[in-house]
Design an enzyme around this catalytic site. Structure first.
Site, PDB file in Angstrom:
ATOM      1  CD  GLN A 125      -2.323   1.240   2.864  1.00 61.82           C
ATOM      2  OE1 GLN A 125      -1.805   0.592   3.769  1.00 61.82           O
ATOM      3  NE2 GLN A 125      -3.359   2.025   3.058  1.00 61.82           N
ATOM      4  N   GLY A 126       0.813   2.027  -1.061  1.00 65.19           N
ATOM      5  CA  GLY A 126       1.623   3.243  -1.150  1.00 65.19           C
ATOM      6  C   GLY A 126       0.751   4.461  -0.931  1.00 65.19           C
ATOM      7  CB  SER A 128       2.283   6.948   4.546  1.00 59.32           C
ATOM      8  OG  SER A 128       1.203   6.377   5.226  1.00 59.32           O
ATOM      9  CB  SER A 160       3.637  -3.123   5.556  1.00 61.81           C
ATOM     10  OG  SER A 160       3.490  -2.196   6.594  1.00 61.81           O
ATOM     11  CD  GLU A 243      -5.347   0.197   6.623  1.00 61.22           C
ATOM     12  OE1 GLU A 243      -5.775   1.324   6.350  1.00 61.22           O
ATOM     13  OE2 GLU A 243      -4.153  -0.067   6.790  1.00 61.22           O
ATOM     14  CD  GLU A 362      -3.217  10.460  18.681  1.00 58.46           C
ATOM     15  OE1 GLU A 362      -2.846   9.791  17.698  1.00 58.46           O
ATOM     16  OE2 GLU A 362      -2.780  10.254  19.836  1.00 58.46           O
TER      17      GLU A 362
HETATM   18  C1  LIG Z   1       4.096  -0.527  11.426  1.00 59.72           C
HETATM   19  C2  LIG Z   1       3.559   0.450  10.437  1.00 59.72           C
HETATM   20  C3  LIG Z   1       3.174   0.006   9.189  1.00 59.72           C
HETATM   21  C4  LIG Z   1       2.697   0.906   8.244  1.00 59.72           C
HETATM   22  N1  LIG Z   1       2.357   0.434   7.002  1.00 59.72           N
HETATM   23  C5  LIG Z   1       1.953   1.310   6.051  1.00 59.72           C
HETATM   24  C6  LIG Z   1       1.681   0.884   4.723  1.00 59.72           C
HETATM   25  O1  LIG Z   1       1.790  -0.309   4.409  1.00 59.72           O
HETATM   26  N2  LIG Z   1       1.321   1.771   3.798  1.00 59.72           N
HETATM   27  C7  LIG Z   1       1.183   3.103   4.104  1.00 59.72           C
HETATM   28  O2  LIG Z   1       0.813   3.873   3.218  1.00 59.72           O
HETATM   29  N3  LIG Z   1       1.439   3.572   5.343  1.00 59.72           N
HETATM   30  C8  LIG Z   1       1.812   2.706   6.327  1.00 59.72           C
HETATM   31  N4  LIG Z   1       2.096   3.167   7.596  1.00 59.72           N
HETATM   32  C9  LIG Z   1       2.045   4.584   7.833  1.00 59.72           C
HETATM   33  C10 LIG Z   1       0.903   5.076   8.719  1.00 59.72           C
HETATM   34  O3  LIG Z   1      -0.312   4.950   8.048  1.00 59.72           O
HETATM   35  C11 LIG Z   1       1.220   6.509   9.111  1.00 59.72           C
HETATM   36  O4  LIG Z   1       2.375   6.496   9.904  1.00 59.72           O
HETATM   37  C12 LIG Z   1       0.087   7.152   9.865  1.00 59.72           C
HETATM   38  O5  LIG Z   1      -1.021   7.356   9.022  1.00 59.72           O
HETATM   39  C13 LIG Z   1       0.501   8.491  10.483  1.00 59.72           C
HETATM   40  O6  LIG Z   1       1.111   9.340   9.562  1.00 59.72           O
HETATM   41  P1  LIG Z   1       2.499  10.054   9.918  1.00 59.72           P
HETATM   42  O7  LIG Z   1       3.437   8.990  10.295  1.00 59.72           O
HETATM   43  O8  LIG Z   1       2.848  10.946   8.809  1.00 59.72           O
HETATM   44  O9  LIG Z   1       2.184  10.905  11.205  1.00 59.72           O
HETATM   45  P2  LIG Z   1       1.463  12.334  11.243  1.00 59.72           P
HETATM   46  O10 LIG Z   1       0.259  12.310  10.400  1.00 59.72           O
HETATM   47  O11 LIG Z   1       2.469  13.397  11.021  1.00 59.72           O
HETATM   48  O12 LIG Z   1       0.997  12.372  12.758  1.00 59.72           O
HETATM   49  C14 LIG Z   1       1.851  12.727  13.850  1.00 59.72           C
HETATM   50  C15 LIG Z   1       1.020  12.845  15.110  1.00 59.72           C
HETATM   51  O13 LIG Z   1       0.055  13.891  14.944  1.00 59.72           O
HETATM   52  C16 LIG Z   1      -1.251  13.412  15.178  1.00 59.72           C
HETATM   53  N5  LIG Z   1      -2.219  14.096  14.309  1.00 59.72           N
HETATM   54  C17 LIG Z   1      -2.127  14.325  12.979  1.00 59.72           C
HETATM   55  N6  LIG Z   1      -3.231  14.925  12.518  1.00 59.72           N
HETATM   56  C18 LIG Z   1      -4.055  15.069  13.584  1.00 59.72           C
HETATM   57  C19 LIG Z   1      -5.358  15.617  13.767  1.00 59.72           C
HETATM   58  N7  LIG Z   1      -6.081  16.103  12.757  1.00 59.72           N
HETATM   59  N8  LIG Z   1      -5.898  15.578  15.005  1.00 59.72           N
HETATM   60  C20 LIG Z   1      -5.179  15.069  16.060  1.00 59.72           C
HETATM   61  N9  LIG Z   1      -3.972  14.553  15.951  1.00 59.72           N
HETATM   62  C21 LIG Z   1      -3.408  14.554  14.731  1.00 59.72           C
HETATM   63  C22 LIG Z   1      -1.167  11.927  14.858  1.00 59.72           C
HETATM   64  O14 LIG Z   1      -2.201  11.197  15.492  1.00 59.72           O
HETATM   65  C23 LIG Z   1       0.206  11.581  15.374  1.00 59.72           C
HETATM   66  O15 LIG Z   1       0.148  11.338  16.755  1.00 59.72           O
HETATM   67  C24 LIG Z   1       2.580   2.269   8.557  1.00 59.72           C
HETATM   68  C25 LIG Z   1       2.965   2.720   9.824  1.00 59.72           C
HETATM   69  C26 LIG Z   1       3.457   1.834  10.761  1.00 59.72           C
HETATM   70  C27 LIG Z   1       3.856   2.342  12.107  1.00 59.72           C
END
Ligand SMILES: Cc1cc2nc3c(=O)[nH]c(=O)nc-3n(C[C@H](O)[C@H](O)[C@H](O)COP(=O)(O)OP(=O)(O)OC[C@H]3O[C@@H](n4cnc5c(N)ncnc54)[C@H](O)[C@@H]3O)c2cc1C
Lengths: 379, 349
Positions: A125-126, A128, A160, A243, A362
């Site tokens: 899944q691409g 993020s 992943s 999902e 969140e």
């Molecule tokens: C083990 C693992 C596997 C993953 N696998 C995949 C995958 O296969 N494909 C893929 O595309 N992604 C994947 N991800 C990515 C995951 O979906 C993102 O990490 C997640 O959506 C959060 O995005 P970010 O890391 O950019 O954090 P950010 O969005 O920058 O968030 C940082 C913090 O701010 C908070 N925040 C952000 N916006 C708000 C809001 N509006 N209100 C309150 N709080 C807020 C968040 O909750 C978090 O605590 C994976 C992540 C992990 C840890």
């Protein structure tokens, strides 16, 4: 209301249990969501497919089991009971496949669905990106139409299975001038195309199960657009609903084996466990509640074929249970908790990802607030 | 597995809701609670006529011949409106001990019942509103006419009394039979309290959400602030999980399944969900939530009553844990005995 296996379900469960005992390689027991032991893991995933133990929720016309959610639940429970690892095709089966069924053309369905079921295609899944996580609508990976191909440039992250994947569901920006949500296009991308580069990222556990993906002038046939050009947002929402829906049983299964291990640990360390008994039971109770709620939410799926936002509730409560459970286990380990036991200390770290992956807690709370409780938007 | 209620059961729920809306509108709750005798006895006859006092009683005994699942629906809905008559006492608590010959009288609304399972203090809910009390002691279960002193309950919608035992008693069970009955009564009590807690918590959450949608501060609906919406979501999650457990425990009881874990599990989860929800929703209402005029304190008091009438949740959890550690199903899969230590770092790093 009938909260036990029907005769048919009980028989299915018994047969499956015997099948797992016979086929699950010892080396894979306890692997969880890790992607080590690759050749064996591939064989195991294929064996599950060949035996008809995947895709039970898929409609029969696509080679699936015809929406038999109860049986899918049994499979996930039994796999968890045996501490079997996650199927390598989990993203194809749970996300890419269902999204292709809803939005795909006849050719797209023919090209992929059967192969996903048979574990011949592994998907990633691409979604993020470095600049777009929770705020998926702000992705910057560009897709420009040149004749009958899209030229894709950009970077995805945290993906992943990308290091193993044959295909990717990719959310791209096709029209930077369009209004928010309108300029996105959802592509099915062959990961073996020239210009696709995958770089594994090491997680805090030391494992490398997720990756960065770089796209440099990757040519994606226009026929690989899923849904409409500019309609990527709606398609992505279908993926995210699925999902979280299909995740429910898989998650409670993972938690189930953890709780059983926790109880065994407590039984083996009675004195250390004594002050924690109420919390231990609390986690067992929470697990039962999650399992029951996963079954209860099937009503919605049965009626509409689309998962409701209840999946978010299960994911949210599960992730927090998973974290509390590990902390409890470490209390019971006493002094030895400072040594790497390969189980609880791994889980302590891995569970930090549980409240981030598949939507942070969140964001899930925002979703429940807005879609279920119909509260005003926070943004 | 099939978690759906039948159409008839859904209809029963709708009927109960309509009845309560008509006879006990939320706005009248406070006035009723602060008056004597604290409930409207004329509702009892109506409840009897609706057939709700004989739901699980056999048809030949004057009942509807249904089961505990239907009673569970009513207990939940009565909890939602804090019904203060002795419905929980009669149907939720005492019913399994009532002799067959007297079930018809209960169904017709002529005799009301409650339960005394508190051996030292002899605390009985609705003591002053009922005719008979089932008394549970270590080696016997018997019934006595209701008599004793009214006490001040923390919850004016669930009044209490201290039972005084007269010479007049009817033995219902002794020895092993009494022990078995006592166990059944206990499971039923915990299950009924869980259902009531889910019903009241759901109502309170709905009020919290309604207020958060309507009230504006700093030129925004307060529900748009995550510090307001996220606690409401936490309550939604807790209530949904507790609801699953409460229906599970009710289903097990209805089918006569042997199970010692579901009822205390449901009770512990639901009692806490109810208390937490009341506290969060009081906070969401600001000053208004702190007033006597608001119905919230009535619900809060009921939730606190439930949380202790069934025994402290953590005590139940501790017992559940002890049973789990004994049972084999709780054991790990064969390949995975208690984790041994691995002293070297794993080689894949
Ligand atoms: C083990 C693992 C596997 C993953 N696998 C995949 C995958 O296969 N494909 C893929 O595309 N992604 C994947 N991800 C990515 C995951 O979906 C993102 O990490 C997640 O959506 C959060 O995005 P970010 O890391 O950019 O954090 P950010 O969005 O920058 O968030 C940082 C913090 O701010 C908070 N925040 C952000 N916006 C708000 C809001 N509006 N209100 C309150 N709080 C807020 C968040 O909750 C978090 O605590 C994976 C992540 C992990 C840890």
């Amino acid at each position: 209301m009938e909260l036990q296996d029907t005769a048919e379900e009980a028989e299915y469960r018994a047969r499956l249990r015997a099948w797992i005992a016979e086929h699950l390689p010892q080396e894979l027991v306890g692997l969880g969501t890790r992607t080590g032991r690759l050749p064996l893991l591939r064989q195991w995933s294929r064996a599950l497919s060949d035996a008809g133990y995947v895709g039970l929720t898929w409609p029969a016309e696509y080679g699936g089991g015809g929406g038999r959610y109860a049986l899918e639940g049994i499979i996930l429970e039994e796999l968890a009971r045996a501490d079997a690892p996650q199927h390598l095709g989990t993203i194809g089966l749970g996300m890419a496949g269902p999204t292709i069924m809803v939005h795909g053309t006849g050719e797209q369905k023919a090209a992929h669905l059967q192969r996903i079921l048979q574990a011949e295609e592994i998907w990633c899944q691409g979604f993020s990106e470095p600049g777009a996580g929770s705020d998926l609508a702000s992705v910057r990976t560009r897709a420009e139409l040149r004749g009958d191909v899209f030229l894709v440039n950009g970077q995805k992250v945290w993906s992943s299975y990308a290091h193993l994947a044959d295909w990717c569901i990719l959310v791209t920006l096709s029209d930077p001038d369009a209004a928010r949500y309108r300029g996105l296009t959802y592509l099915l991308v062959d990961m073996h195309s020239p210009g696709v580069e995958v770089r594994p990222l090491r997680q805090m556990t030391g494992d490398a199960d997720f990756n960065e993906i770089f796209f440099t002038d990757v040519e994606v046939p226009a026929a690989n657009v899923l849904g409409e050009v500019g309609g990527g947002w709606q398609v992505a929402m279908t993926t995210l609903l699925h999902e979280r829906a299909t995740l429910g049983f898989a998650l409670t299964g993972l938690l189930d084996s953890g709780i059983r291990r926790l109880l065994a640990l407590a039984a083996a360390n009675r004195d250390a466990a004594e002050p924690w008994l109420a919390q231990i039971a609390h986690e067992w109770i929470q697990l039962q509640a999650l399992k029951l709620t996963a079954h209860r939410s099937l009503g919605q799926l049965d009626r509409t074929g689309m998962p409701g936002p209840e999946g978010s509730v299960i994911k949210l409560a599960w992730s927090e249970s998973s974290q509390r459970m590990t902390k409890l286990a470490r209390q019971l380990l006493g002094e030895t908790a400072v040594l790497d036991d390969g189980i609880w200390n791994y889980q302590q770290l891995r569970s930090r990802g549980n409240t981030i992956e598949a939507g942070t807690s969140e964001i899930l709370r925002n979703i429940v607030a807005e879609r279920v409780l119909q509260l005003p938007r926070s943004r | 597995m099939d978690f759906r209620f039948s159409e008839e059961q859904d209809e029963l729920r709708q009927q109960a809701r309509a009845f309560l809306d008509r006879r006990l509108p939320a706005a009248a709750l406070g006035q009723m609670a602060d008056s004597e005798p604290g409930w409207d006895p004329s509702t009892w006859q109506e409840i009897a006529e609706l057939g709700w006092l004989g739901v699980s009683t056999a048809e030949e005994l004057g009942g509807a011949g249904l089961g505990y699942l239907e009673e569970a629906i009513l207990i939940e809905e009565f909890g939602r409106r804090l019904y203060s008559g002795p419905y929980l006492a009669s149907v939720g608590l005492a019913l399994p001990a009532i002799p067959q010959g007297q079930l018809g009288e209960l169904a017709m609304g002529r005799v009301r019942w409650s339960l005394c399972d508190s051996e030292t203090l002899r605390l009985v809910p609705n003591l002053m509103d009922v005719d008979q009390v089932v008394v549970v002691e270590r080696d016997q279960v018997y019934s006595v006419p209701a008599a004793g002193q009214p006490l001040t309950s923390i919850d004016a919608t669930r009044r209490m009394g201290r039972l005084e035992l007269g010479p007049d008693r009817e033995l219902l069970a002794t020895g092993a039979e009494a022990a078995e009955l006592a166990l059944r009564l206990r499971r039923r009590k915990l299950s009924a309290l869980a259902l009531e807690a889910v019903g009241l918590a759901q109502q309170v959450l709905e009020w919290g959400v309604e207020h958060a949608r309507a009230r504006e501060q700093f030129e925004k609906k307060i529900g748009s602030y995550q510090a307001v919406s996220h606690p409401l979501v936490n309550s939604f999650v807790e209530i949904e999980l507790a609801r699953s457990l409460a229906y599970w425990a009710a289903w097990l009881l209805a089918g006569g399944h042997e199970d010692q874990l579901a009822a205390p599990a449901a009770y512990a989860a639901a009692a806490e969900a109810a208390v937490n929800t009341c506290e969060r929703v009081i906070q969401v209402h600001g000053g208004m939530g702190f007033t006597w005029d608001s119905p919230l304190h009535r619900y809060y008091k009921r939730s606190l009553w439930i949380q202790h009438f069934g025994g402290p949740p953590d005590l139940h959890r501790t017992q559940v844990a002890r049973q789990l550690m004994l049972s084999s199903e709780a054991g790990p899969p064969a390949s995975q005995s208690a984790p041994g230590l691995r002293t070297i770092a794993r080689t894949t790093r």
